[in-house]
Design a protein around this motif. Structure first.
Motif, PDB file in Angstrom:
ATOM      1  N   ALA A  47     -19.254  40.546  75.186  1.00 50.22           N
ATOM      2  CA  ALA A  47     -18.685  39.261  74.787  1.00 50.22           C
ATOM      3  C   ALA A  47     -19.750  38.303  74.273  1.00 50.22           C
ATOM      4  O   ALA A  47     -19.446  37.396  73.497  1.00 50.22           O
ATOM      5  N   LEU A 299     -11.080  40.911  81.128  1.00 56.06           N
ATOM      6  CA  LEU A 299     -10.457  41.242  79.859  1.00 56.06           C
ATOM      7  C   LEU A 299      -9.564  40.102  79.378  1.00 56.06           C
ATOM      8  O   LEU A 299      -9.639  39.678  78.216  1.00 56.06           O
ATOM      9  N   GLY A 300      -8.718  39.587  80.258  1.00 54.14           N
ATOM     10  CA  GLY A 300      -7.829  38.493  79.876  1.00 54.14           C
ATOM     11  C   GLY A 300      -8.588  37.239  79.487  1.00 54.14           C
ATOM     12  O   GLY A 300      -8.205  36.537  78.543  1.00 54.14           O
ATOM     13  N   ILE A 303     -10.208  37.760  75.963  1.00 49.48           N
ATOM     14  CA  ILE A 303      -9.196  37.745  74.906  1.00 49.48           C
ATOM     15  C   ILE A 303      -8.671  36.327  74.687  1.00 49.48           C
ATOM     16  O   ILE A 303      -8.441  35.895  73.542  1.00 49.48           O
ATOM     17  N   SER A 304      -8.488  35.571  75.768  1.00 50.90           N
ATOM     18  CA  SER A 304      -8.034  34.180  75.629  1.00 50.90           C
ATOM     19  C   SER A 304      -9.087  33.327  74.931  1.00 50.90           C
ATOM     20  O   SER A 304      -8.749  32.468  74.107  1.00 50.90           O
ATOM     21  N   ILE A 306     -11.228  34.298  72.752  1.00 48.46           N
ATOM     22  CA  ILE A 306     -11.290  34.639  71.331  1.00 48.46           C
ATOM     23  C   ILE A 306     -10.219  33.892  70.546  1.00 48.46           C
ATOM     24  O   ILE A 306     -10.388  33.569  69.369  1.00 48.46           O
ATOM     25  N   LEU A 308      -6.812  34.907  70.273  1.00 44.51           N
ATOM     26  CA  LEU A 308      -5.842  35.772  69.625  1.00 44.51           C
ATOM     27  C   LEU A 308      -4.420  35.318  69.942  1.00 44.51           C
ATOM     28  O   LEU A 308      -4.165  34.669  70.948  1.00 44.51           O
ATOM     29  N   ARG A 313      -2.658  39.839  71.850  1.00 49.70           N
ATOM     30  CA  ARG A 313      -3.356  39.908  73.141  1.00 49.70           C
ATOM     31  C   ARG A 313      -2.708  40.928  74.056  1.00 49.70           C
ATOM     32  O   ARG A 313      -3.384  41.725  74.699  1.00 49.70           O
ATOM     33  N   THR A 314      -1.376  40.909  74.112  1.00 52.21           N
ATOM     34  CA  THR A 314      -0.656  41.829  74.989  1.00 52.21           C
ATOM     35  C   THR A 314      -0.898  43.274  74.579  1.00 52.21           C
ATOM     36  O   THR A 314      -1.098  44.159  75.425  1.00 52.21           O
ATOM     37  N   ILE A 316      -3.515  44.527  72.933  1.00 52.92           N
ATOM     38  CA  ILE A 316      -4.902  44.906  73.227  1.00 52.92           C
ATOM     39  C   ILE A 316      -5.090  45.130  74.721  1.00 52.92           C
ATOM     40  O   ILE A 316      -5.718  46.111  75.146  1.00 52.92           O
ATOM     41  N   GLU A 317      -4.546  44.237  75.545  1.00 50.96           N
ATOM     42  CA  GLU A 317      -4.663  44.394  76.988  1.00 50.96           C
ATOM     43  C   GLU A 317      -4.021  45.699  77.446  1.00 50.96           C
ATOM     44  O   GLU A 317      -4.590  46.441  78.246  1.00 50.96           O
TER      45      GLU A 317
END
Length: 341
Positions: A47, A299-300, A303-304, A306, A308, A313-314, A316-317
């Motif tokens: 990251a 991970l969450g 992604i948050s 970034i 998206l 997001r869902t 990718i997760e």
């Protein structure tokens, strides 16, 4: 329900059998736990190439604070899964704990802190009712806990008339927003909780009973385990853990909502499975579950950060969780071990 009347012979038998089982699975479970930890570090390091603010110590603290909710919830879920069950009532019970805390205690009456254990007792009763239906009425865990979730959610809707009121108890706010020894209080709490959870699941006679029941109920019964009590206990602990997570959530957000626990159901199951536990029961460690919870939270968070869109997001997760599950399967470690030998 009595759990304390085991004789020394029974304890010695389970001590020996538990050691034998752990020695047989120690390699795969240790490697799985280490793999999850490495994935967490890799995500944080990677990251840094996306944004300098990601992967910093403040970001690590944020991940640990946010991950503490999932760790507490996953502890109870992991015990239930260890015995071959499943608890779908966790979101409703977490919401129950948060709403009762804000209504019964609140910030306006600091002297009412003694009601907090009563809130957890009510949550534990929900878990006991779920276990009673599963153990004595032979209702499948999936159906029984889902029914309890619907019942509790409906009762909360009527109790609050659609709008939860009250403020977060001062004790919950201090736990989630306070600092001690230069560290956030939730981080210190998380360390203590993980230690106690690991001791209970992996080092106590009751944890060995749960492993034995998850492996073979009838064999555990013949060996002298209090099967009925130990099948009820995980659901009670799971409900109390969910209620405590609800207290933590209201302390963090300074209020309760009717859907505050909904987003934690699938992650609580995924954290347990990613951590190396078998969904069929009989195998798993709490340290692995903690690693899975921190991995999902990391991970969450990334992604948050970034930015998206929610749908992407869902996707990718879900893809990363599925990949982790495939890579951390015990069969993979066995094949790698055979190739190494």
């Amino acid at each position: 329900m009595t759990v304390m009347n085991e004789n020394p012979t029974s304890q010695a038998r389970f001590q020996q059998s538990g050691d034998t089982r752990r020695s047989a699975r120690i390699s795969a479970e240790t490697v799985s736990t280490l793999a999850v930890a490495i994935l967490c570090v890799a995500l944080l390091v990677g990251a840094r190439f996306i944004s300098p603010s990601l992967g910093s110590w403040s970001q690590v603290e944020t991940v640990l604070v946010l991950g503490s909710f999932l760790v507490v919830l996953s502890f109870g879920q992991g015990l239930v899964i260890l015995t071959g069950g499943l608890d779908l009532s966790l979101p409703a019970v977490a919401t129950l704990g948060g709403i009762l805390a804000t209504n019964w205690v609140g910030a306006s009456d600091p002297g009412a802190w003694y009601l907090l254990p009563l809130v957890l007792l009510v949550c534990g009763c929900v878990g006991f009712l779920s276990a009673a239906g599963i153990v004595w009425l032979k209702v499948p865990p999936f159906i029984m806990t889902l029914a309890m979730s619907i019942i509790v959610s409906s009762l909360l809707l009527g109790y609050t008339k659609g709008t939860p009121r009250g403020a977060a108890p001062d004790a919950a706010v201090a736990l989630m927003k306070g600092h001690l020894l230069g560290l956030p209080a939730p981080v210190l709490f998380l360390v203590a909780f993980v230690l106690l959870g690991w001791l209970f699941q992996s080092r106590s006679i009751y944890g060995r009973y749960l492993y034995a029941i998850g492996t073979n109920v009838e064999a555990a019964r013949i060996a002298g385990a209090p099967v009925t009590a130990m099948r009820i206990l995980p659901y009670v602990i799971s409900a109390v853990s969910a209620g405590f997570a609800g207290l933590m959530l209201v302390g963090y957000s300074s209020g309760a909502t009717l859907r505050m626990g909904d987003s934690y159901l699938l992650p609580s199951i995924a954290a347990v499975v990613i951590g190396g536990s078998s969904i069929l029961g009989g195998r798993g460690t709490f340290l692995g579950t903690v690693g899975g919870a921190i991995l999902l939270t990391t991970l969450g968070t990334i992604i948050s950060a970034i930015g998206l869109e929610f749908g992407l997001r869902t996707i990718i997760e879900g893809a990363i969780v599925l990949t982790a599950l495939l890579l951390l399967r015990e069969e993979l470690f066995q094949k790698l071990g055979s190739l190494w030998r």
